[in-house]
Design a protein around this motif. Structure first.
Motif, PDB file in Angstrom:
ATOM      1  N   PRO A  52       0.837  -1.213   0.000  1.00  0.00           N
ATOM      2  CA  PRO A  52       0.000   0.000   0.000  1.00  0.00           C
ATOM      3  C   PRO A  52       0.866   1.255   0.000  1.00  0.00           C
ATOM      4  N   TYR A  53       0.426   2.278  -0.731  1.00  0.00           N
ATOM      5  CA  TYR A  53       1.197   3.524  -0.852  1.00  0.00           C
ATOM      6  C   TYR A  53       0.864   4.544   0.233  1.00  0.00           C
ATOM      7  N   ASN A  54      -0.116   4.216   1.095  1.00  0.00           N
ATOM      8  CA  ASN A  54      -0.537   5.124   2.161  1.00  0.00           C
ATOM      9  C   ASN A  54      -1.212   6.380   1.605  1.00  0.00           C
ATOM     10  N   ILE A  55      -2.059   6.177   0.572  1.00  0.00           N
ATOM     11  CA  ILE A  55      -2.732   7.311  -0.065  1.00  0.00           C
ATOM     12  C   ILE A  55      -4.252   7.183  -0.013  1.00  0.00           C
ATOM     13  N   TYR A  95       3.905   7.508  -5.095  1.00  0.00           N
ATOM     14  CA  TYR A  95       4.111   8.855  -4.593  1.00  0.00           C
ATOM     15  C   TYR A  95       3.212   9.105  -3.393  1.00  0.00           C
ATOM     16  N   VAL A  96       3.633  10.037  -2.559  1.00  0.00           N
ATOM     17  CA  VAL A  96       2.858  10.370  -1.372  1.00  0.00           C
ATOM     18  C   VAL A  96       3.047  11.853  -1.074  1.00  0.00           C
ATOM     19  N   GLU A  97       2.043  12.453  -0.463  1.00  0.00           N
ATOM     20  CA  GLU A  97       2.168  13.859  -0.056  1.00  0.00           C
ATOM     21  C   GLU A  97       2.890  13.944   1.283  1.00  0.00           C
ATOM     22  N   VAL A  98       3.870  14.826   1.354  1.00  0.00           N
ATOM     23  CA  VAL A  98       4.585  15.094   2.599  1.00  0.00           C
ATOM     24  C   VAL A  98       4.172  16.490   3.049  1.00  0.00           C
ATOM     25  N   ALA A 104       3.644  15.371  -4.399  1.00  0.00           N
ATOM     26  CA  ALA A 104       3.841  14.035  -4.978  1.00  0.00           C
ATOM     27  C   ALA A 104       5.307  13.652  -4.829  1.00  0.00           C
ATOM     28  N   VAL A 105       5.676  13.313  -3.607  1.00  0.00           N
ATOM     29  CA  VAL A 105       7.060  12.939  -3.298  1.00  0.00           C
ATOM     30  C   VAL A 105       7.221  11.440  -3.541  1.00  0.00           C
ATOM     31  N   PRO A 106       8.170  11.037  -4.391  1.00  0.00           N
ATOM     32  CA  PRO A 106       8.356   9.599  -4.637  1.00  0.00           C
ATOM     33  C   PRO A 106       8.730   8.860  -3.349  1.00  0.00           C
ATOM     34  N   LEU A 107       7.974   7.829  -3.033  1.00  0.00           N
ATOM     35  CA  LEU A 107       8.291   7.037  -1.845  1.00  0.00           C
ATOM     36  C   LEU A 107       9.713   6.458  -1.868  1.00  0.00           C
ATOM     37  N   PRO A 108      10.289   6.148  -3.044  1.00  0.00           N
ATOM     38  CA  PRO A 108      11.683   5.678  -3.040  1.00  0.00           C
ATOM     39  C   PRO A 108      12.647   6.645  -2.357  1.00  0.00           C
ATOM     40  N   TYR A 109      12.376   7.960  -2.435  1.00  0.00           N
ATOM     41  CA  TYR A 109      13.249   8.928  -1.785  1.00  0.00           C
ATOM     42  C   TYR A 109      13.244   8.769  -0.269  1.00  0.00           C
TER      43      TYR A 109
END
Length: 286
Positions: A52-55, A95-98, A104-109
């Motif tokens: 899950p991407y947590n979105i 991607y997820v919002e920080v 749209a921040v890439p979760l890999p970062y």
């Protein structure tokens, strides 16, 4: 951790009875952390998964970002412990919002260094269909992080995933072909269509699952990063694309899925595969 080979009977003895079992496949309707905590051997050759991407999708409970990253670290490192010394993790995340930092921040970062795995590189999965945006660029890619347990010893079957789309396949230099006859070396950008939905545009492989892997994508990972007879794992199994791809290419599979309905989707796919290939299938890995 031991490199001892563990068969399915041994796996069942530590994890428990599966929700579904057939030739070379075990499916568990349970939380992957609960299951992985019971595995005390290095048995997995390749894990291909998309958590899950947590979105706010229908299958997930949104966590505070710090808690989500902590949960991700826990399950990834449990996969690490259960992975063989030459094993691999291919992690698809979006991607997820920080808050206060980015939309749209890439979760890999945020996750690439939260694991004991070694990161070889990032694969960009590029696709054509997607959401059309008016106040930002329309997203057309996701990332796959290619992790290995040992940076000097891992499976990579280059010839099995060569790109056959060669513009000048017969071009020569000094009388010799310049291009490998099997195709050119694949790049780190993979152009593969998403599984689409909707009237008159739904992909033939479409299931009711809301976030389904395309078979083309997963077959490339199975062929490129594992060998025949290997054990493939998907701890967030969803509709079962990884399970079907593993069977198609003569691998074993173990999957975990907390949603019973999704387990049933996967079983339907697997049963359809076995029915279609009944004449050619035997106990090829027993």
């Amino acid at each position: 951790m031991s490199q001892e080979v563990v068969n399915f009977n041994e796996l069942k003895s530590v994890i428990g009875d599966p929700f579904y079992e057939k030739e070379n496949i075990l499916i568990y309707n349970m939380d992957c952390l609960e299951a992985l905590n019971k595995i005390n051997h290095s048995i997995i050759d390749l894990t291909v998964t998309s958590p899950p991407y947590n979105i706010g999708k229908e299958y997930e409970k949104v966590l505070e970002l710090e808690h989500y990253l902590d949960w991700s670290k826990k399950w990834i490192n449990k996969i690490y412990d259960a992975t063989k010394l030459n094993g691999t993790l291919l992690l698809n995340i979006g991607y997820v919002e920080v808050e206060g930092k980015g939309k749209a921040v890439p979760l890999p970062y945020l996750l690439w260094d939260k694991t004991k795995f070694y990161l070889i590189q990032e694969i960009v999965w590029n696709y054509g269909a997607g959401v059309a945006c008016k106040k930002q660029l329309s997203p057309r890619n996701e990332k796959i992080l290619w992790f290995v347990k040992n940076k000097n010893n891992y499976v990579f079957n280059l010839d099995d995933i060569r790109d056959k789309d060669v513009k000048y396949p017969n071009q020569k230099k000094n009388g010799k072909l310049r291009c490998n006859t099997l195709g050119k070396n694949p790049s780190d950008v993979w152009q593969i269509a998403k599984v689409t939905s909707g009237y008159n545009r739904a992909s033939p492989e479409r299931t009711p699952h809301p976030a389904q892997f395309p078979m083309d994508l997963i077959e490339r990972t199975i062929k490129g990063f594992s060998n025949v007879g290997d054990l493939i794992c998907d701890p967030f199994m969803g509709s079962g694309t990884v399970a079907e791809a593993a069977l198609r290419h003569n691998r074993k599979f173990i999957g975990f899925e907390i949603n019973k309905t999704y387990c049933e989707y996967a079983i339907t796919r697997v049963e359809s595969y076995f029915a279609e290939h009944a004449s050619s299938l035997g106990n090829y890995l027993q």
